[in-house]
Design an enzyme around this catalytic site. Sequence first.
Site, PDB file in Angstrom:
ATOM      1  N   ASN A  10      -4.599  -2.427 -12.357  1.00 34.15           N
ATOM      2  CA  ASN A  10      -3.488  -1.211 -12.678  1.00 34.15           C
ATOM      3  C   ASN A  10      -2.174  -1.662 -12.071  1.00 34.15           C
ATOM      4  OD1 ASN A  10      -2.375   1.009 -12.487  1.00 34.15           O
ATOM      5  ND2 ASN A  10      -3.406   1.975 -10.760  1.00 34.15           N
ATOM      6  N   TRP A  11      -1.228  -1.907 -12.966  1.00 35.35           N
ATOM      7  CA  TRP A  11       0.062  -2.429 -12.532  1.00 35.35           C
ATOM      8  C   TRP A  11       0.960  -1.221 -11.628  1.00 35.35           C
ATOM      9  CZ3 TRP A  11       1.917  -6.099 -16.841  1.00 35.35           C
ATOM     10  CH2 TRP A  11       0.855  -7.360 -16.943  1.00 35.35           C
ATOM     11  N   LYS A  12       0.542  -0.315 -12.182  1.00 37.99           N
ATOM     12  CA  LYS A  12       1.296   1.000 -11.546  1.00 37.99           C
ATOM     13  C   LYS A  12       2.796   0.867 -11.765  1.00 37.99           C
ATOM     14  CE  LYS A  12      -1.798   1.331  -7.513  1.00 37.99           C
ATOM     15  NZ  LYS A  12      -2.099   1.594  -6.259  1.00 37.99           N
ATOM     16  N   HIS A  97      -6.505   9.013 -11.414  1.00 44.24           N
ATOM     17  CA  HIS A  97      -5.980   7.976 -10.325  1.00 44.24           C
ATOM     18  C   HIS A  97      -5.512   8.925  -9.095  1.00 44.24           C
ATOM     19  CE1 HIS A  97      -4.101   5.041  -7.765  1.00 44.24           C
ATOM     20  NE2 HIS A  97      -4.738   4.320  -8.394  1.00 44.24           N
ATOM     21  N   GLU A  99      -3.212   8.639  -7.138  1.00 44.27           N
ATOM     22  CA  GLU A  99      -1.711   8.840  -6.900  1.00 44.27           C
ATOM     23  C   GLU A  99      -1.426   9.923  -7.877  1.00 44.27           C
ATOM     24  OE1 GLU A  99      -0.557   4.899  -7.577  1.00 44.27           O
ATOM     25  OE2 GLU A  99      -1.420   4.211  -5.670  1.00 44.27           O
ATOM     26  N   GLU A 169     -12.628   4.820  -5.997  1.00 47.02           N
ATOM     27  CA  GLU A 169     -11.490   4.528  -5.077  1.00 47.02           C
ATOM     28  C   GLU A 169     -11.540   5.393  -4.157  1.00 47.02           C
ATOM     29  OE1 GLU A 169      -8.719   1.807  -7.807  1.00 47.02           O
ATOM     30  OE2 GLU A 169      -8.171   4.019  -8.008  1.00 47.02           O
ATOM     31  N   GLY A 175      -4.212   0.410  -1.402  1.00 46.79           N
ATOM     32  CA  GLY A 175      -2.774   0.082  -0.893  1.00 46.79           C
ATOM     33  C   GLY A 175      -2.542  -0.015   0.724  1.00 46.79           C
ATOM     34  N   SER A 214      -7.763  -1.893  -2.323  1.00 49.07           N
ATOM     35  CA  SER A 214      -7.680  -3.229  -1.586  1.00 49.07           C
ATOM     36  C   SER A 214      -8.608  -4.577  -1.797  1.00 49.07           C
ATOM     37  CB  SER A 214      -7.665  -2.954  -0.100  1.00 49.07           C
ATOM     38  OG  SER A 214      -6.485  -2.131   0.264  1.00 49.07           O
ATOM     39  N   GLY A 235      -5.187  -2.833  -7.918  1.00 47.67           N
ATOM     40  CA  GLY A 235      -3.860  -2.418  -7.837  1.00 47.67           C
ATOM     41  C   GLY A 235      -3.160  -3.613  -7.288  1.00 47.67           C
ATOM     42  N   GLY A 236      -2.616  -4.034  -6.089  1.00 52.28           N
ATOM     43  CA  GLY A 236      -1.586  -4.762  -5.540  1.00 52.28           C
ATOM     44  C   GLY A 236      -1.923  -6.237  -6.144  1.00 52.28           C
TER      45      GLY A 236
HETATM   46  C1  PEP Z   1      -5.269   1.350  -7.173  1.00 51.33           C
HETATM   47  O1  PEP Z   1      -4.276   1.756  -7.044  1.00 51.33           O
HETATM   48  O2  PEP Z   1      -6.229   1.576  -8.143  1.00 51.33           O
HETATM   49  C2  PEP Z   1      -5.641   0.216  -6.514  1.00 51.33           C
HETATM   50  C3  PEP Z   1      -7.113  -0.053  -6.113  1.00 51.33           C
HETATM   51  O3  PEP Z   1      -5.142  -0.306  -5.603  1.00 51.33           O
HETATM   52  P1  PEP Z   1      -4.940  -1.449  -4.465  1.00 51.33           P
HETATM   53  O4  PEP Z   1      -5.649  -2.530  -5.103  1.00 51.33           O
HETATM   54  O5  PEP Z   1      -3.462  -2.040  -4.207  1.00 51.33           O
HETATM   55  O6  PEP Z   1      -5.383  -0.878  -3.141  1.00 51.33           O
END
Ligand code: PEP
Length: 253
Positions: A10-12, A97, A99, A169, A175, A214, A235-236
């Site tokens: 997920n590149w956001k 999600h 966010e 999640e 994050g 993470s 994500g990241g």
């Molecule tokens: C996400 O936003 O779906 C996520 C899991 O982010 P991160 O891996 O950066 O915690």
Amino acid sequence: MARTKFVCGNWKMHKTVAESLALVKELVAGLSEAAGKVQVAVAPPFTALHPVAQALRGSALEVSGQDVFWEAQGAFTGEVSATMLAEAGCRHGIVGHSERRQLFGETDEGVRKKAAALLAAGLSPIVCVGETLAEREAGRTLEVVERQVRKGLAGFGAEQLGRITVAYEPVWAIGTGKTATTAQAQEVHAAIRGILRQLGGAAADAMRIQYGGSVKPDNARELMSQPDVDGALVGGASLKAKDFLAIVKGALR
Ligand code: PEP
């Protein structure tokens, strides 16, 4: 039962079109070992979906939207429909999600309507659920996740459920660099599988439940070795080809 692991990046709100094309080029070049053994997708921002999907034609890397609106068309400024995602080349769409829930007021009912729109357009929803830190500390994790799963998937039959991936999640792990332990992840994933069985019977055994929060190259393999952890929503670490490819490798048995 053996489920093919499913890893989605997920590149956001990261990556221009040019940056997106450069990243998928690196990913495709590095995916050969996992191709056909792990299902892998990326979710670029809306502007990059079509060019990325075009660039990935004929490759094993799939494309997902990060969000969708449930209406087919109309005066909904800023929104994108499931049919538009499908036409752009998406196979999946992320809904619910944290966010979107926290920053944009997404509700369980909205999640259900978005998932229904994706299914109707022939796409596979990735339905995100997860508790906040306050909810975990209050001992409410399973209650919150159960509500999100039941309301987000309400009314779907076994065939529809079979096309859905649930992503667990924990909000406190997104994050933050804090990851759920394998035991914490497996406990919630097993509980989700139990709810999915009540909703969809045998279809639940084929459904993938991804872990997200993470996920990094050094914890991916251990997390995905758990019996009910069927992949990862990343994500990241999905923004760097080397890290994302290492996570995909962690999904190989
Ligand atoms: C996400 O936003 O779906 C996520 C899991 O982010 P991160 O891996 O950066 O915690």
